[in-house]
Design a protein around this motif. Structure first.
Motif, mmCIF file in Angstrom:
data_model
loop_
_atom_site.group_PDB
_atom_site.id
_atom_site.type_symbol
_atom_site.label_atom_id
_atom_site.label_comp_id
_atom_site.label_asym_id
_atom_site.label_seq_id
_atom_site.Cartn_x
_atom_site.Cartn_y
_atom_site.Cartn_z
ATOM 1 N N MET A 446 0.855 -1.161 0.090
ATOM 2 C CA MET A 446 -0.149 0.009 -0.103
ATOM 3 C C MET A 446 0.946 1.193 0.010
ATOM 4 O O MET A 446 0.619 2.226 -0.591
ATOM 5 C CB MET A 446 -1.082 -0.036 1.307
ATOM 6 C CG MET A 446 -1.977 -1.216 1.122
ATOM 7 S SD MET A 446 -3.322 -1.005 2.253
ATOM 8 C CE MET A 446 -2.340 -1.705 3.755
ATOM 9 N N ARG A 447 1.967 1.197 0.776
ATOM 10 C CA ARG A 447 2.756 2.289 0.549
ATOM 11 C C ARG A 447 3.302 2.712 -0.937
ATOM 12 O O ARG A 447 3.245 3.863 -1.313
ATOM 13 C CB ARG A 447 4.138 2.113 1.623
ATOM 14 C CG ARG A 447 5.225 3.416 1.404
ATOM 15 C CD ARG A 447 6.484 2.965 2.071
ATOM 16 N NE ARG A 447 7.118 4.160 2.055
ATOM 17 C CZ ARG A 447 8.467 4.146 2.657
ATOM 18 N NH1 ARG A 447 8.606 3.184 3.653
ATOM 19 N NH2 ARG A 447 9.293 5.370 2.814
ATOM 20 N N ASP A 448 3.559 1.413 -1.745
ATOM 21 C CA ASP A 448 3.866 1.442 -2.943
ATOM 22 C C ASP A 448 2.760 1.604 -4.020
ATOM 23 O O ASP A 448 2.922 1.632 -5.415
ATOM 24 C CB ASP A 448 4.838 0.251 -3.541
ATOM 25 C CG ASP A 448 5.911 0.048 -2.812
ATOM 26 O OD1 ASP A 448 6.561 1.281 -2.285
ATOM 27 O OD2 ASP A 448 6.568 -0.812 -2.529
ATOM 28 N N ASP A 449 1.684 2.093 -3.389
ATOM 29 C CA ASP A 449 0.412 2.549 -4.112
ATOM 30 C C ASP A 449 -0.376 1.292 -4.796
ATOM 31 O O ASP A 449 -1.293 1.413 -5.660
ATOM 32 C CB ASP A 449 0.620 3.641 -5.135
ATOM 33 C CG ASP A 449 -0.568 4.341 -5.677
ATOM 34 O OD1 ASP A 449 -1.431 4.432 -4.737
ATOM 35 O OD2 ASP A 449 -0.765 4.848 -6.619
ATOM 36 N N ALA A 450 -0.039 0.094 -4.382
ATOM 37 C CA ALA A 450 -0.929 -0.897 -4.661
ATOM 38 C C ALA A 450 -2.301 -0.726 -3.749
ATOM 39 O O ALA A 450 -2.267 -0.056 -2.609
ATOM 40 C CB ALA A 450 -0.439 -2.460 -4.381
ATOM 41 N N TYR A 451 -3.495 -1.252 -4.273
ATOM 42 C CA TYR A 451 -4.715 -1.088 -3.628
ATOM 43 C C TYR A 451 -5.070 -2.402 -3.179
ATOM 44 O O TYR A 451 -5.318 -3.490 -3.791
ATOM 45 C CB TYR A 451 -5.725 -0.544 -4.439
ATOM 46 C CG TYR A 451 -7.225 -0.343 -3.919
ATOM 47 C CD1 TYR A 451 -7.544 -0.032 -2.939
ATOM 48 C CD2 TYR A 451 -8.162 -1.070 -4.701
ATOM 49 C CE1 TYR A 451 -8.823 0.008 -2.443
ATOM 50 C CE2 TYR A 451 -9.537 -1.057 -4.241
ATOM 51 C CZ TYR A 451 -9.815 -0.434 -3.192
ATOM 52 O OH TYR A 451 -10.981 -0.663 -2.710
ATOM 53 N N ILE A 452 -5.457 -2.618 -1.790
ATOM 54 C CA ILE A 452 -5.979 -3.784 -1.301
ATOM 55 C C ILE A 452 -7.313 -3.250 -0.832
ATOM 56 O O ILE A 452 -7.598 -2.789 0.167
ATOM 57 C CB ILE A 452 -5.347 -4.385 -0.254
ATOM 58 C CG1 ILE A 452 -3.785 -4.539 -0.605
ATOM 59 C CG2 ILE A 452 -5.940 -5.613 0.626
ATOM 60 C CD1 ILE A 452 -2.950 -5.162 0.619
ATOM 61 N N PRO A 453 -8.426 -3.952 -1.457
ATOM 62 C CA PRO A 453 -9.980 -3.557 -0.844
ATOM 63 C C PRO A 453 -10.208 -3.717 0.395
ATOM 64 O O PRO A 453 -10.056 -4.767 1.007
ATOM 65 C CB PRO A 453 -10.837 -4.183 -1.892
ATOM 66 C CG PRO A 453 -10.107 -5.372 -2.563
ATOM 67 C CD PRO A 453 -8.612 -4.713 -2.516
ATOM 68 N N GLU A 454 -10.992 -2.740 1.167
ATOM 69 C CA GLU A 454 -11.383 -2.937 2.380
ATOM 70 C C GLU A 454 -10.423 -3.181 3.376
ATOM 71 O O GLU A 454 -10.447 -4.113 4.346
ATOM 72 C CB GLU A 454 -12.538 -3.682 2.398
ATOM 73 C CG GLU A 454 -13.808 -3.529 1.444
ATOM 74 C CD GLU A 454 -14.790 -4.416 1.769
ATOM 75 O OE1 GLU A 454 -15.405 -4.836 2.686
ATOM 76 O OE2 GLU A 454 -15.179 -5.242 0.466
ATOM 77 N N ARG A 455 -9.110 -2.747 3.085
ATOM 78 C CA ARG A 455 -8.108 -3.073 3.959
ATOM 79 C C ARG A 455 -7.017 -1.619 4.174
ATOM 80 O O ARG A 455 -6.266 -1.335 3.247
ATOM 81 C CB ARG A 455 -7.210 -4.126 3.519
ATOM 82 C CG ARG A 455 -6.263 -4.949 4.417
ATOM 83 C CD ARG A 455 -5.086 -3.895 5.329
ATOM 84 N NE ARG A 455 -4.212 -4.645 6.012
ATOM 85 C CZ ARG A 455 -3.307 -4.079 6.530
ATOM 86 N NH1 ARG A 455 -3.215 -2.750 6.366
ATOM 87 N NH2 ARG A 455 -2.300 -4.647 7.167
ATOM 88 N N PRO A 456 -7.794 -0.700 4.951
ATOM 89 C CA PRO A 456 -6.832 0.585 5.309
ATOM 90 C C PRO A 456 -5.337 0.210 5.588
ATOM 91 O O PRO A 456 -5.149 -0.615 6.313
ATOM 92 C CB PRO A 456 -7.690 1.161 6.178
ATOM 93 C CG PRO A 456 -9.018 0.486 6.423
ATOM 94 C CD PRO A 456 -8.749 -1.061 5.947
ATOM 95 N N ALA A 457 -4.324 0.901 5.214
ATOM 96 C CA ALA A 457 -3.336 1.098 5.844
ATOM 97 C C ALA A 457 -2.961 1.749 7.022
ATOM 98 O O ALA A 457 -3.606 2.550 7.507
ATOM 99 C CB ALA A 457 -2.249 1.874 4.486
ATOM 100 N N LYS A 458 -2.090 1.017 7.735
ATOM 101 C CA LYS A 458 -1.587 1.384 9.250
ATOM 102 C C LYS A 458 -0.154 1.229 9.501
ATOM 103 O O LYS A 458 0.167 0.626 10.486
ATOM 104 C CB LYS A 458 -2.455 0.724 10.187
ATOM 105 C CG LYS A 458 -3.895 0.454 9.930
ATOM 106 C CD LYS A 458 -4.925 -0.678 10.756
ATOM 107 C CE LYS A 458 -6.384 -0.497 10.518
ATOM 108 N NZ LYS A 458 -6.936 -1.675 11.301
ATOM 109 N N ASP A 459 0.577 1.853 8.626
ATOM 110 C CA ASP A 459 1.967 1.873 8.833
ATOM 111 C C ASP A 459 2.567 2.480 9.892
ATOM 112 O O ASP A 459 2.164 3.543 10.046
ATOM 113 C CB ASP A 459 2.359 2.287 7.395
ATOM 114 C CG ASP A 459 4.177 2.147 7.427
ATOM 115 O OD1 ASP A 459 4.593 1.528 8.265
ATOM 116 O OD2 ASP A 459 4.726 2.216 6.226
#
Length: 615
Positions: A446-459
């Protein structure tokens, strides 16, 4: 192995040096070592190789053709579809590495040339210093020991060279999966029966049918009458017996349903099928030109006919999880989700063009939203250092009917390339990544701008989330605080953006106490609700654009507040990416300011995410 070793025996090959009496024996054998070997340079393989390389590891990318792109290349010319046919009529476009490629094509291939597209892909790959690209090279055998691949043997056609590649991790993105098969990786072919995975669109009993390969063609309006006589190898198209879904118009870009499938060994039959497909393709064109039913075709002539069929299905390798139809239809949430799909369940009829009475595809079901793809479907169940991306991943035949399109294959590629880099850094297997480090994998994607649906980033490493105050110069829609909510697109009808009123907009992140950072990363708008892949029949409408997305930021700068003084730390005046990065030496700051100056046409600035890091 003797027959492979003999490939390097040149004792009878007296290579004459002209103008001298020397007759040396050529030595055409190489032994290469890398960290990751990616076999297959289609869209999945490109994204896998680039993802791994950008995450700091050395990669060899092996492609058996002279050009990259696989089915998308100028040799075959299939459109890079992904989630482009949701029930809404709008896409849910893939971001990350695939989007970078499609945007690059917008900037350098406005004329929509397939041969130029080949070299856009070449440019994109060869920009990466960590990638060694090997074209015209086929992996012919894996060398395994204790369920682990030690090396692979490759034959490079142009140089008559046998190449051994030693690596720690191997990724098979070749579609047919010869490397994985010769490693002993478990796989399936054909169709599962209805009961095994509770698939309503599967046949009652399992069988060997696989969706077929297609030869495409295109034609050109010559502005004058163009008579046509078909060649002797033509196979007559029986229009009277064909299903009405086999549409002739539009005919300019050919007929995807000129397809031949197989219930046996579709790989072994490939050469025979190619000759049959050539005959079928010319038969349909003969019908267009000479049946008298399409007078508008009078001035058209064939402009290009493929010689390499585009294959849809062969081996599907077995992972720790087999993706199935219920996963897709029921939108199952996977704890290890790393990619997504949403093309319809588009199962082509088993007989292809030899089964004219049935529709060319059954289009079983269209989706109203995207589904997740789990990481446990992207590595081998029994070979410990082997991963996959593309149509050969761990899934059923019915699931493949959706996930096989190249946009979906590409996001799988980014996922496994990123995972393989983690395997190298941690010295572990893909299975260990799935069981112990999958959150780290998801966060990096997700940091690299891939999308994972219904999974917010929490880095936890993202320092932007610790800001004491976030403000904007103006707001037209959304909220500036949504830039740290972990969702980098508007999702499921909910807003996750900030949009300014007008251009020259500013966003400021502030801290009460100084923090040290070395990068700021911004995800801007490219309108993921419009397709930007290259079409063969270009059009501008609600779902497609043929231009650079006007929403994309063109000019942007960053200022850092150091010791109470604002200092400029970079300006980008020709931005070509959704993910914009400013990297600099470590600085202690109390604030940073993003100044978005201009777009490629939109009247306002829209951002979806801002991050900053100290590394």
């Amino acid at each position: 192995m003797k027959h492979l070793i003999d490939l390097t025996d040149r004792s009878c090959d007296q290579w004459t040096k002209m103008g001298s009496i020397e007759n040396p024996t050529p030595i055409r054998e190489k032994n290469l070592t890398t960290q990751i070997a990616v076999i297959g340079g289609g869209m999945a393989g490109i994204c896998a190789a680039v993802a791994a390389a950008r995450n700091g590891v050395k990669v060899i990318l092996v492609q058996d053709r002279a050009v990259l792109g696989g089915n998308a290349s100028s040799e075959i010319r299939v459109i890079v579809h992904g989630v482009t046919k949701l029930k809404s009529g709008l896409p849910e476009r893939e971001t990350g590495i695939l989007e970078e490629i499609l945007l690059l094509n917008r900037f350098y291939n406005e004329q929509h040339s397939f041969t130029v597209w080949d070299h856009v892909l070449y440019d994109f790959v060869t920009r990466e210093s960590n990638i060694t690209l090997m074209l015209n090279t086929q992996c012919i055998r894996s060398i395994t020991k204790d369920s682990k691949i030690e090396s692979v043997l490759c034959w490079q056609l142009a140089t008559e060279t046998l190449i051994r590649i030693n690596a720690e991790q191997f990724i098979d993105c070749s579609g047919d999966g010869l490397m994985a098969a010769t490693a002993g990786a478990l796989y399936r072919t054909g169709r599962e029966g209805k009961d095994e995975f509770n698939e309503k669109y599967a046949p009652d009993a399992p069988d060997g049918w696989q969706m077929g390969a297609t030869i495409l063609l295109s034609s050109k309006d010559m502005g004058k009458s163009m008579p046509y006589k078909s060649p002797p190898f033509t196979i007559k198209f029986d229009a009277e017996k064909t299903h009405p879904d086999r549409r002739i118009i539009p005919f300019v870009e050919g007929f995807w349903w000129v397809e031949v499938g197989s219930k046996n060994d579709i790989i072994a039959d490939a050469e025979v099928d190619m000759h049959r497909l050539m005959g079928f393709a010319y038969g349909v064109w003969d019908y267009v030109k000479n049946s008298g039913k399409f007078p508008e075709a009078d001035t058209f002539a064939l402009d290009w006919v493929g010689s390499l069929p585009g294959r849809r299905e062969s081996r599907r390798f077995i992972g720790d999880y087999i993706l199935s139809e219920p996963d897709q239809i029921n939108h199952k949430i996977h704890d290890d989700a790393v990619a997504f799909g949403g093309w319809p369940l588009d199962e082509h009829n088993p007989g292809g063009i030899e089964n004219l009475a049935q529709p060319p595809s059954f289009w079983h079901e269209h989706f109203d939203k995207v589904y997740q793809i789990p990481y446990k479907s992207l590595y081998s169940k029994n070979i410990t250092n082997l991963s996959f991306a593309g149509r050969n991943v761990s899934q059923t035949h019915v699931a493949l009917s959706s996930s096989r399109v190249m946009g979906t294959c590409a996001v799988m590629g980014q996922a496994v390339g990123t995972a393989a880099s983690l395997c190298i850094k941690k010295g572990v297997s893909p299975r260990t990544i799935a069981n112990k480090h999958v959150i780290e994998l998801q966060e990096q994607l997700m940091r690299d701008d891939a999308y994972i649906p219904e999974r917010p980033a929490k880095d936890p490493l993202d320092l932007a989330r610790t800001a004491n105050n976030i403000s904007a110069s103006s707001t037209l829609s959304g909220d500036v605080n949504l830039l740290i909510d972990g969702v980098s697109r508007d999702e499921l009808g909910e807003i996750h953006h900030w949009q300014s009123k007008g251009l020259d907009a500013e966003v400021i992140f502030e801290w009460n106490n100084p923090i040290a950072i070395s990068s700021v990363e911004i995800k801007c708008d490219t309108n993921v609700k419009k397709n930007i892949m290259m079409l063969k029949n270009t059009r501008e409408n609600q779902s497609y654009t043929t231009i650079i997305p006007p929403e994309l930021i063109k000019s942007i700068s960053l200022e850092l507040k150091i010791d109470g003084i604002w200092q400029n730390y970079g300006t980008q005046n020709d931005n070509q990416r959704r993910l914009i990065k400013f990297n600099f030496d470590n600085k202690e700051i109390t604030a940073f300011k993003i100044k978005a100056h201009d777009t490629y046409g939109a009247e306002n600035i829209k951002l979806f995410e801002v991050r900053c890091y100290n590394k």
